[in-house]
Design a protein around this motif. Structure first.
Motif, PDB file in Angstrom:
ATOM      1  N   PRO A  73      11.201  20.735 -13.044  1.00  0.00           N
ATOM      2  CA  PRO A  73      11.828  19.407 -13.020  1.00  0.00           C
ATOM      3  C   PRO A  73      12.624  19.151 -11.745  1.00  0.00           C
ATOM      4  O   PRO A  73      12.687  18.012 -11.272  1.00  0.00           O
ATOM      5  N   GLU A  74      13.203  20.205 -11.168  1.00  0.00           N
ATOM      6  CA  GLU A  74      13.960  20.025  -9.920  1.00  0.00           C
ATOM      7  C   GLU A  74      13.031  19.600  -8.792  1.00  0.00           C
ATOM      8  O   GLU A  74      13.361  18.713  -7.991  1.00  0.00           O
ATOM      9  N   SER A  75      11.861  20.224  -8.734  1.00  0.00           N
ATOM     10  CA  SER A  75      10.888  19.848  -7.707  1.00  0.00           C
ATOM     11  C   SER A  75      10.407  18.419  -7.919  1.00  0.00           C
ATOM     12  O   SER A  75      10.261  17.644  -6.958  1.00  0.00           O
ATOM     13  N   ALA A  76      10.172  18.059  -9.176  1.00  0.00           N
ATOM     14  CA  ALA A  76       9.700  16.711  -9.471  1.00  0.00           C
ATOM     15  C   ALA A  76      10.716  15.667  -9.034  1.00  0.00           C
ATOM     16  O   ALA A  76      10.359  14.643  -8.426  1.00  0.00           O
ATOM     17  N   GLU A  77      11.979  15.912  -9.315  1.00  0.00           N
ATOM     18  CA  GLU A  77      13.012  14.943  -8.951  1.00  0.00           C
ATOM     19  C   GLU A  77      13.223  14.894  -7.440  1.00  0.00           C
ATOM     20  O   GLU A  77      13.520  13.837  -6.882  1.00  0.00           O
ATOM     21  N   ALA A  78      13.056  16.031  -6.770  1.00  0.00           N
ATOM     22  CA  ALA A  78      13.151  16.040  -5.305  1.00  0.00           C
ATOM     23  C   ALA A  78      12.033  15.198  -4.699  1.00  0.00           C
ATOM     24  O   ALA A  78      12.244  14.428  -3.749  1.00  0.00           O
ATOM     25  N   ILE A  79      10.830  15.325  -5.259  1.00  0.00           N
ATOM     26  CA  ILE A  79       9.688  14.536  -4.776  1.00  0.00           C
ATOM     27  C   ILE A  79       9.916  13.051  -5.042  1.00  0.00           C
ATOM     28  O   ILE A  79       9.722  12.209  -4.162  1.00  0.00           O
ATOM     29  N   ARG A  94      13.185   6.963  -1.071  1.00  0.00           N
ATOM     30  CA  ARG A  94      14.041   6.663   0.079  1.00  0.00           C
ATOM     31  C   ARG A  94      13.351   6.762   1.440  1.00  0.00           C
ATOM     32  O   ARG A  94      13.863   6.230   2.436  1.00  0.00           O
ATOM     33  N   ILE A  95      12.212   7.432   1.511  1.00  0.00           N
ATOM     34  CA  ILE A  95      11.591   7.664   2.810  1.00  0.00           C
ATOM     35  C   ILE A  95      11.165   6.346   3.453  1.00  0.00           C
ATOM     36  O   ILE A  95      10.719   5.417   2.780  1.00  0.00           O
ATOM     37  N   VAL A  96      11.334   6.257   4.761  1.00  0.00           N
ATOM     38  CA  VAL A  96      10.932   5.082   5.529  1.00  0.00           C
ATOM     39  C   VAL A  96       9.797   5.501   6.460  1.00  0.00           C
ATOM     40  O   VAL A  96       9.951   6.435   7.253  1.00  0.00           O
ATOM     41  N   ILE A  97       8.672   4.839   6.334  1.00  0.00           N
ATOM     42  CA  ILE A  97       7.487   5.183   7.121  1.00  0.00           C
ATOM     43  C   ILE A  97       7.014   3.960   7.882  1.00  0.00           C
ATOM     44  O   ILE A  97       6.886   2.871   7.307  1.00  0.00           O
ATOM     45  N   ASP A  98       6.753   4.135   9.146  1.00  0.00           N
ATOM     46  CA  ASP A  98       6.226   3.055   9.973  1.00  0.00           C
ATOM     47  C   ASP A  98       4.731   2.905   9.685  1.00  0.00           C
ATOM     48  O   ASP A  98       3.956   3.828   9.967  1.00  0.00           O
ATOM     49  N   THR A 141       0.835  -1.208   0.000  1.00  0.00           N
ATOM     50  CA  THR A 141       0.000   0.000   0.000  1.00  0.00           C
ATOM     51  C   THR A 141       0.865   1.251   0.000  1.00  0.00           C
ATOM     52  O   THR A 141       0.646   2.179  -0.794  1.00  0.00           O
ATOM     53  N   LEU A 142       1.862   1.276   0.864  1.00  0.00           N
ATOM     54  CA  LEU A 142       2.769   2.430   0.912  1.00  0.00           C
ATOM     55  C   LEU A 142       3.571   2.563  -0.374  1.00  0.00           C
ATOM     56  O   LEU A 142       3.761   3.679  -0.881  1.00  0.00           O
ATOM     57  N   ARG A 143       4.036   1.452  -0.905  1.00  0.00           N
ATOM     58  CA  ARG A 143       4.833   1.496  -2.137  1.00  0.00           C
ATOM     59  C   ARG A 143       4.025   2.107  -3.286  1.00  0.00           C
ATOM     60  O   ARG A 143       4.522   2.963  -4.023  1.00  0.00           O
ATOM     61  N   HIS A 144       2.777   1.683  -3.425  1.00  0.00           N
ATOM     62  CA  HIS A 144       1.938   2.211  -4.495  1.00  0.00           C
ATOM     63  C   HIS A 144       1.585   3.682  -4.260  1.00  0.00           C
ATOM     64  O   HIS A 144       1.533   4.469  -5.210  1.00  0.00           O
ATOM     65  N   ALA A 145       1.330   4.044  -3.012  1.00  0.00           N
ATOM     66  CA  ALA A 145       0.992   5.441  -2.713  1.00  0.00           C
ATOM     67  C   ALA A 145       2.169   6.361  -2.999  1.00  0.00           C
ATOM     68  O   ALA A 145       1.999   7.455  -3.566  1.00  0.00           O
ATOM     69  N   LEU A 146       3.349   5.942  -2.624  1.00  0.00           N
ATOM     70  CA  LEU A 146       4.550   6.744  -2.894  1.00  0.00           C
ATOM     71  C   LEU A 146       4.830   6.807  -4.392  1.00  0.00           C
ATOM     72  O   LEU A 146       5.257   7.848  -4.908  1.00  0.00           O
ATOM     73  N   ALA A 147       4.580   5.710  -5.094  1.00  0.00           N
ATOM     74  CA  ALA A 147       4.760   5.714  -6.543  1.00  0.00           C
ATOM     75  C   ALA A 147       3.790   6.682  -7.202  1.00  0.00           C
ATOM     76  O   ALA A 147       4.143   7.382  -8.168  1.00  0.00           O
ATOM     77  N   PHE A 148       2.570   6.756  -6.689  1.00  0.00           N
ATOM     78  CA  PHE A 148       1.589   7.701  -7.218  1.00  0.00           C
ATOM     79  C   PHE A 148       2.111   9.128  -7.124  1.00  0.00           C
ATOM     80  O   PHE A 148       2.074   9.888  -8.097  1.00  0.00           O
ATOM     81  N   GLU A 149       2.620   9.495  -5.944  1.00  0.00           N
ATOM     82  CA  GLU A 149       3.105  10.868  -5.760  1.00  0.00           C
ATOM     83  C   GLU A 149       4.345  11.142  -6.607  1.00  0.00           C
ATOM     84  O   GLU A 149       4.479  12.224  -7.191  1.00  0.00           O
ATOM     85  N   ALA A 150       5.241  10.180  -6.700  1.00  0.00           N
ATOM     86  CA  ALA A 150       6.455  10.368  -7.492  1.00  0.00           C
ATOM     87  C   ALA A 150       6.131  10.517  -8.970  1.00  0.00           C
ATOM     88  O   ALA A 150       6.632  11.428  -9.652  1.00  0.00           O
TER      89      ALA A 150
END
Length: 215
Positions: free
Chosen positions: A47-53, A59-63, A24-33
């Motif tokens: 493009p800089e903002s897009a790549e930062a996102i 890389r973010i780790v979420i519990d 669930t988290l992997r897909h949600a993060l992929a959506f935002e990226a």
């Protein structure tokens, strides 16, 4: 609590993984990226903002337990997730994160991705079952079996015929499942009011790019 004592006997490890918190988290993060990348490709954000996102989403780790507690108050995982991402981004990127999207877009698209993953697992199982039944039907074409009518014994039939009927039903169900998933488990991207407002008329183009990136 994992709930495995109830769920594991009724399914497979692969199917559990398809609907796990990690998926669930992997897909949600992929959506935002991929949303950020699609909007950058259409000139809606830098493009800089897009790549930062995208880099943060990778890389973010979420519990999951902590996010679940926040989700109980928000009603959707997207609200606390986006808040966490914004807090970790530079100001310019934070301002354009999730641009033109709404929380339900994330939730529905995540579920669509999980349904597609689950369908692939089922399709493989159904294909294997249909192949095995076809072989058994041929092997037992002349094997006698008791026919049934109104749950009572009737004229004898070939056991292979019964097996072939089972096989035909499974093939038909598999074809229907593939069609339903292909046409129904699709990207949801309508924005807060379903009008894709705030995208300078490029909502359809962004949606097409996002759908392709998320498959």
């Amino acid at each position: 609590m994992s709930g495995l004592l109830r769920s594991r006997p009724a399914t497979t490890q692969a199917m559990l993984a398809a609907f796990s918190d990690a998926a669930t988290l992997r897909h949600a993060l992929a959506f935002e990226a991929e949303l950020a990348r699609a909007e950058a490709a259409e000139g809606l954000i830098g493009p800089e903002s897009a790549e930062a996102i995208a880099a943060l989403c990778a890389r973010i780790v979420i519990d999951p337990a902590a996010l679940a507690e926040e989700t109980t108050l928000a009603g959707t995982l997207a609200i606390p997730l986006v808040a966490r991402l914004r807090a970790a981004l530079p100001k310019a990127a934070a301002a354009v994160l999730h641009k033109g999207a709404t929380s339900q877009d994330v939730a529905d698209s995540v579920l669509a991705c999980q349904i597609r993953a689950a369908s692939a697992l089922l399709d493989s199982d159904l294909a294997r079952t249909a192949t095995a039944l076809a072989a058994l039907a041929q092997r037992h074409a002349a094997t006698p079996a008791i026919g049934r009518t109104l749950l009572q014994d009737a004229l004898p039939i070939g056991l292979g015929l019964r097996l072939a009927q089972w096989q035909a039903g499974i093939v038909e169900a598999a074809e229907r499942l593939r069609h339903e998933v292909e046409t129904g488990a699709t990207l949801q991207f309508g924005g807060a009011a379903g009008s894709r407002a705030g995208l300078d008329g490029k909502g359809a183009a962004v949606s097409a790019r996002l759908a392709a990136a998320l498959d």
